[in-house]
Design a protein around this motif. Structure first.
Motif, PDB file in Angstrom:
ATOM      1  N   ASN A   1       0.827  -1.209   0.000  1.00  0.00           N
ATOM      2  CA  ASN A   1       0.000   0.000   0.000  1.00  0.00           C
ATOM      3  C   ASN A   1       0.860   1.257   0.000  1.00  0.00           C
ATOM      4  OD1 ASN A   1      -2.608   1.374   0.249  1.00  0.00           O
ATOM      5  ND2 ASN A   1      -1.834   1.978   2.238  1.00  0.00           N
ATOM      6  N   ASN A   2       1.943   1.235   0.768  1.00  0.00           N
ATOM      7  CA  ASN A   2       2.858   2.376   0.766  1.00  0.00           C
ATOM      8  C   ASN A   2       3.401   2.635  -0.638  1.00  0.00           C
ATOM      9  OD1 ASN A   2       2.622   2.743   3.504  1.00  0.00           O
ATOM     10  ND2 ASN A   2       4.529   1.700   4.025  1.00  0.00           N
TER      11      ASN A   2
ATOM     12  N   MET B   1      -7.954 -14.129  -0.583  1.00  0.00           N
ATOM     13  CA  MET B   1      -6.500 -14.084  -0.841  1.00  0.00           C
ATOM     14  C   MET B   1      -6.162 -13.008  -1.866  1.00  0.00           C
ATOM     15  SD  MET B   1      -3.957 -17.039  -2.246  1.00  0.00           S
ATOM     16  CE  MET B   1      -4.656 -17.208  -3.856  1.00  0.00           C
ATOM     17  N   LEU B   2      -7.046 -12.837  -2.828  1.00  0.00           N
ATOM     18  CA  LEU B   2      -6.743 -11.863  -3.878  1.00  0.00           C
ATOM     19  C   LEU B   2      -6.703 -10.443  -3.340  1.00  0.00           C
ATOM     20  CD1 LEU B   2      -8.821 -13.330  -6.792  1.00  0.00           C
ATOM     21  CD2 LEU B   2      -6.363 -13.426  -6.460  1.00  0.00           C
ATOM     22  N   SER B   3      -7.279 -10.221  -2.128  1.00  0.00           N
ATOM     23  CA  SER B   3      -7.265  -8.866  -1.599  1.00  0.00           C
ATOM     24  C   SER B   3      -5.851  -8.401  -1.300  1.00  0.00           C
ATOM     25  CB  SER B   3      -8.120  -8.767  -0.335  1.00  0.00           C
ATOM     26  OG  SER B   3      -7.546  -9.565   0.683  1.00  0.00           O
ATOM     27  N   VAL B   4      -4.928  -9.320  -1.079  1.00  0.00           N
ATOM     28  CA  VAL B   4      -3.574  -8.848  -0.774  1.00  0.00           C
ATOM     29  C   VAL B   4      -2.919  -8.254  -2.011  1.00  0.00           C
ATOM     30  CG1 VAL B   4      -3.342 -10.667   0.951  1.00  0.00           C
ATOM     31  CG2 VAL B   4      -2.221 -10.943  -1.244  1.00  0.00           C
ATOM     32  N   PHE B   5      -3.414  -8.595  -3.172  1.00  0.00           N
ATOM     33  CA  PHE B   5      -2.823  -8.041  -4.391  1.00  0.00           C
ATOM     34  C   PHE B   5      -3.417  -6.697  -4.783  1.00  0.00           C
ATOM     35  CE2 PHE B   5      -0.223 -11.502  -5.284  1.00  0.00           C
ATOM     36  CZ  PHE B   5      -0.910 -12.697  -5.199  1.00  0.00           C
ATOM     37  N   ARG B   6      -4.504  -6.341  -4.122  1.00  0.00           N
ATOM     38  CA  ARG B   6      -5.264  -5.171  -4.542  1.00  0.00           C
ATOM     39  C   ARG B   6      -4.438  -3.896  -4.560  1.00  0.00           C
ATOM     40  NH1 ARG B   6     -10.675  -4.143  -1.367  1.00  0.00           N
ATOM     41  NH2 ARG B   6      -9.440  -5.379   0.048  1.00  0.00           N
ATOM     42  N   ALA B   7      -3.686  -3.695  -3.466  1.00  0.00           N
ATOM     43  CA  ALA B   7      -2.945  -2.440  -3.356  1.00  0.00           C
ATOM     44  C   ALA B   7      -1.938  -2.310  -4.491  1.00  0.00           C
ATOM     45  CB  ALA B   7      -2.248  -2.349  -2.001  1.00  0.00           C
TER      46      ALA B   7
END
Lengths: 259, 266
Positions: free
Chosen positions: A24-25, B1-7
């Protein structure tokens, strides 16, 4: 041995969370006014561990059996919290009349869609259809007398936040800072809120308002990349130890018990 | 799990948008009246992954208190693209029908019976009947008609159009250009052909004469070129490229980590 699983798994989960925050950073490296998050770790709680010996070496223990307390074993690590790092970002000159950057420890006050008070470092404002100064997300910039309204004309903003329209002072931008130990958090949309809604931020602030500049994010790519590498290796180390636990257990189950 | 790739994914796509905007700015570097755009970045919402408080309630266990919640952001998005309304550079063309605006204001153009557009592009022409029109053929308002036999045209800083006609040449006034200005020019909607439409976000058009209070001046025989600053665009492009690769790298790292988790047990 099962405790070993939990410790290694907790380590992996903690590192994955830290990596999410670093991602995110990095995604926000070009977001004006963005403050990076840091994620300190704490050790999991310590569990008492008993030794288990039969026969002549047994000593009277608390439980009355052939087991006694030999020490504690930790249960891995956890992410304690995510803290925004409020250090100053670099100032970049844009030349736009309504771009404002803050140099110092303070925030602009903006009004949300429902009139709630929000705090932000982002200073790229523009006028809306009615002449009010709005942030890109549509939040109204607040001055001493409420939202600042600017009819068309040449705008100048002094370093102390005074707003002049065609040479006449029309308003003063409200600037505040949080007391050093005030808990606050990021909500998204480039704004902060204090954890305690009744917490009144400080009025006295020493900050410069620079017109025609925008504050960049305070993400240091080199530092973030290094952090990312260290996170990945820690994750990998935890994965290895988890695999070893698994292999040891497999031996115990399949080989020792073989008839 | 796919939420970790979102950023990371959002970082890549938002910086891609930034590159697209820069490409368009550079493509229009020679378009008269063009105003460069820039992307406004904004953080996405944060979500909490651990609530604060104590963990572990068994008496034999020491309680574990987390200091505060852990909030994880979902990345970034482009909130809007904002046009930057600084003056473009002036180019002398010696075409008497070219007009540049120096300062605030837009030319008023009739698009349809009751639809008015606005433009900074002052490269005008006359049609067969002598009516002043834009390059795309829309009538300039208020209407200016150039009579036959005109030998020269001059447009002064107040928008008044003079024509030299007849022999011996006399100067007559054949029209007067007006300008429109808006509270929020960024809110104008670009529709192509260097034309903009008024919207709720831009506010109502306020019509007035050039060189009057609050309005810019008109300069005949000149064209206002784009306000694209190459150095600025190049710097922003490099920053966007670097940010893109940082997010791509972080996506790769996350991928490797999850790959390790998948390979825990073969």
């Amino acid at each position: 041995m099962i405790r070993g699983f939990y410790a290694a798994a907790a380590g992996m989960v903690a590192q994955l969370t830290r990596q999410e925050v670093v991602a995110n950073n990095l995604a926000n490296v070009n977001t004006p006014g963005f403050k990076r998050d840091v994620t300190p770790l704490i050790a999991g709680r310590e569990l008492p561990t008993a030794g288990d010996f039969h026969g002549t070496l047994s000593v009277a223990s608390r439980t009355g059996s052939h087991r006694w307390f030999i020490g504690t074993v930790g249960t891995g690590s956890l992410v304690d919290q995510s803290i925004p790092d409020l250090s100053q970002g670099p100032l970049r000159q844009t030349g736009n009349e309504l771009d404002l950057a803050l140099h110092g420890d303070a925030h602009f006050i903006v009004q949300g869609y429902a009139g709630e008070t929000l705090y932000t470092r982002v200073g790229s404002f523009s006028r809306d259809g009615e002449g009010r100064l709005v942030s890109p997300e549509g939040f109204l910039l607040v001055g001493q007398e409420g939202p600042i309204v600017l009819p068309p004309g040449e705008v100048r903003v002094d370093e102390d936040g005074a707003v002049l329209l065609d040479g006449q002072v029309v308003d003063q931008i409200k600037l505040t800072a949080f007391a050093p130990d005030t808990p606050y958090r990021k909500v998204g949309f480039n704004v902060f809120v204090p954890e305690d809604p009744d917490e009144a931020p400080l009025e006295q602030v020493s900050v410069l308002v620079k017109q025609g500049y925008l504050e960049g994010s305070n993400v240091d790519p080199a530092e973030s990349m290094t952090e990312m590498m260290s996170i990945m290796r820690a994750y990998e180390a935890n994965q290895r130890i988890l695999q070893m636990q698994d292999q040891a257990l497999e031996r115990a189950v399949n080989d020792l018990g073989r008839v | 799990m796919l939420s970790v790739f979102r950023a990371s994914a959002s970082g890549m796509s938002t910086n891609q948008t930034q590159l697209d905007v820069i490409s368009n700015n550079l493509a229009n570097i020679n378009t008269p009246g063009f105003k460069a755009s820039r992307v406004q970045f904004s953080e996405l919402l944060y979500h909490r992954i651990t609530p604060p408080g104590e963990y572990g309630t068994l008496p034999t266990m020491s309680p574990l208190t987390l200091s505060a919640s852990t909030w994880v952001g979902a990345g970034v998005r482009s909130e809007s693209t904002q046009q930057v309304f600084t003056n473009g550079s002036l180019q002398r063309t010696d075409n008497p029908l070219d007009v540049a605006i120096q300062g605030d204001g837009f030319f008023i153009v009739e698009l349809d019976e009751d639809l008015v557009g606005y433009s900074r592009d002052g490269s005008f022409t006359v049609d067969a009947e002598g009516v002043l029109r834009t390059k795309s053929g829309y009538r300039v308002l208020p209407e200016v008609v150039v009579p036959a036999g005109v030998t020269d045209i001059q447009i002064d800083e107040a928008g008044i159009v003079y024509a030299e006609i007849g022999d011996p040449a006399t100067t007559i006034q054949i029209g007067e250009l007006q300008l429109a200005r808006f509270t929020n020019p960024n809110g104008l909607l670009p529709v192509g052909d260097n034309l903009l439409l008024a919207t709720v976000a831009s506010g109502q058009a306020e019509v007035g004469y050039p060189a009057s209070e609050g309005f810019g001046q008109t300069l005949g025989g000149n064209l206002e070129m784009s306000n694209v600053d190459i150095a600025d665009q190049m710097t922003t492009m490099i920053m966007a490229q670097r940010a893109y690769s940082l997010s791509a790298r972080s996506l790769q790292t996350l991928d490797e980590m999850l790959g390790m988790a998948n390979n825990l047990r073969r």
